[in-house]
Design a protein around this motif. Structure first.
Motif, PDB file in Angstrom:
ATOM      1  N   LYS A  65       0.831  -1.206   0.000  1.00  0.00           N
ATOM      2  CA  LYS A  65       0.000   0.000   0.000  1.00  0.00           C
ATOM      3  C   LYS A  65       0.866   1.256   0.000  1.00  0.00           C
ATOM      4  N   ASP A  76       0.906   4.200  -2.830  1.00  0.00           N
ATOM      5  CA  ASP A  76       0.774   5.626  -2.513  1.00  0.00           C
ATOM      6  C   ASP A  76       1.940   6.422  -3.104  1.00  0.00           C
ATOM      7  N   LEU A 109      -8.513  -1.833  -2.429  1.00  0.00           N
ATOM      8  CA  LEU A 109      -7.405  -2.777  -2.516  1.00  0.00           C
ATOM      9  C   LEU A 109      -7.948  -4.191  -2.393  1.00  0.00           C
ATOM     10  N   TRP A 126      -8.692   2.408  -0.712  1.00  0.00           N
ATOM     11  CA  TRP A 126      -7.326   2.839  -0.934  1.00  0.00           C
ATOM     12  C   TRP A 126      -7.167   4.197  -0.261  1.00  0.00           C
TER      13      TRP A 126
END
Length: 262
Positions: free
Chosen positions: A37, A41, A61, A262
């Motif tokens: 993750k 980002d 996700l 997300w």
């Protein structure tokens, strides 16, 4: 941040694209190494720096089964919308630059990776060349991109088949899943059926002369004919036919699990 070379390249504005209209694209994100993750980002942050890329909506996700014997642990996947004035090949170059900047190593094809960015669609553009195929040739059968796409791209239609993401998912849900291989002999089909039966009992390989609309047709060497719907294209998949089908059926049968927003 981008390296100086990468950032300079990313914001380059060639004269042949200066007057291009913005095009809506869908990009897939995948990874299974490190803090995925956080890597996603960071990739979004890098893409947002580009003067010809504007980020749009993105899915949640999802956790998905690894595809291929060397892929490692389960993946996290998502999709993101962006608009751009970059040509398809220049957009691909920028995505690969971001992958490299965030630690992508290409030592094993379909191996573990920190970040995988793929162009799923580039507007209604259809392109089939050695460097890039658009729409992505696996878009019609990979649940790990179709399920996230169905979550957010409610008005999207496949540029060739004109099917929505939900319709493409629905084609993969009947059991047994019927798969036709028009480019192999009946004896080879029977052998493959025996090899795949234990691992994929819910799949039925059928002969090429079967024309029912619920049959997914596989291409192993030649491109799909015009209008051929939801074809499975194995022309660029690694390994022999058995390995290709094993990876493909894993991606088609696995129902991704939504982890979070997300």
């Amino acid at each position: 941040m981008f390296s100086r070379t990468c950032l300079a390249f990313a914001n380059e504005t060639p004269s042949d694209q200066a007057n291009l209209d913005r095009v809506c694209c869908w990009i897939s994100f995948g990874g299974n190494v490190g803090d995925v993750k956080a890597t996603f980002d960071a990739a979004l942050a890098l893409l947002s720096l580009h003067c010809h890329i504007q980020l749009g909506q993105r899915s949640g996700l999802y956790t998905t089964a690894p595809m291929g014997s060397s892929a490692g642990r389960p993946f996290i996947n998502s999709v993101c919308e962006l608009t751009t004035k970059l040509s398809p090949l220049r957009l691909l170059n920028v995505l690969q630059c971001v992958e490299n900047q965030l630690g992508r190593v290409r030592d094993i094809r379909w191996g573990p990776r920190t970040l995988d960015l793929d162009i799923l669609t580039y507007g209604q553009y259809v392109h089939d060349e050695p460097d890039l195929i658009v729409p992505h040739p696996a878009l019609t059968y990979r649940r790990f991109v179709l399920d996230p796409l169905a979550e957010v791209a409610t008005d999207w239609r496949h540029p060739v088949s004109e099917m929505s993401a939900r319709q493409l998912v629905a084609r993969l849900e009947p059991r047994p899943l019927r798969v036709a291989l028009p480019e192999i002999s009946p004896s080879q089909l029977d052998k493959l059926s025996g090899q795949l039966r234990t691992r994929f009992p819910e799949v039925k390989l059928v002969h090429a002369d079967v024309e029912q609309s619920d049959v997914l047709r596989v291409r192993t060497s030649s491109p799909a004919t015009e209008g051929e719907r939801a074809v499975i294209d194995l022309r660029r998949s690694p390994g022999d036919l058995l390995e290709q089908l094993t990876s493909t059926l894993t991606a088609a049968l696995d129902a991704p699990q939504r982890l979070s927003d997300w």
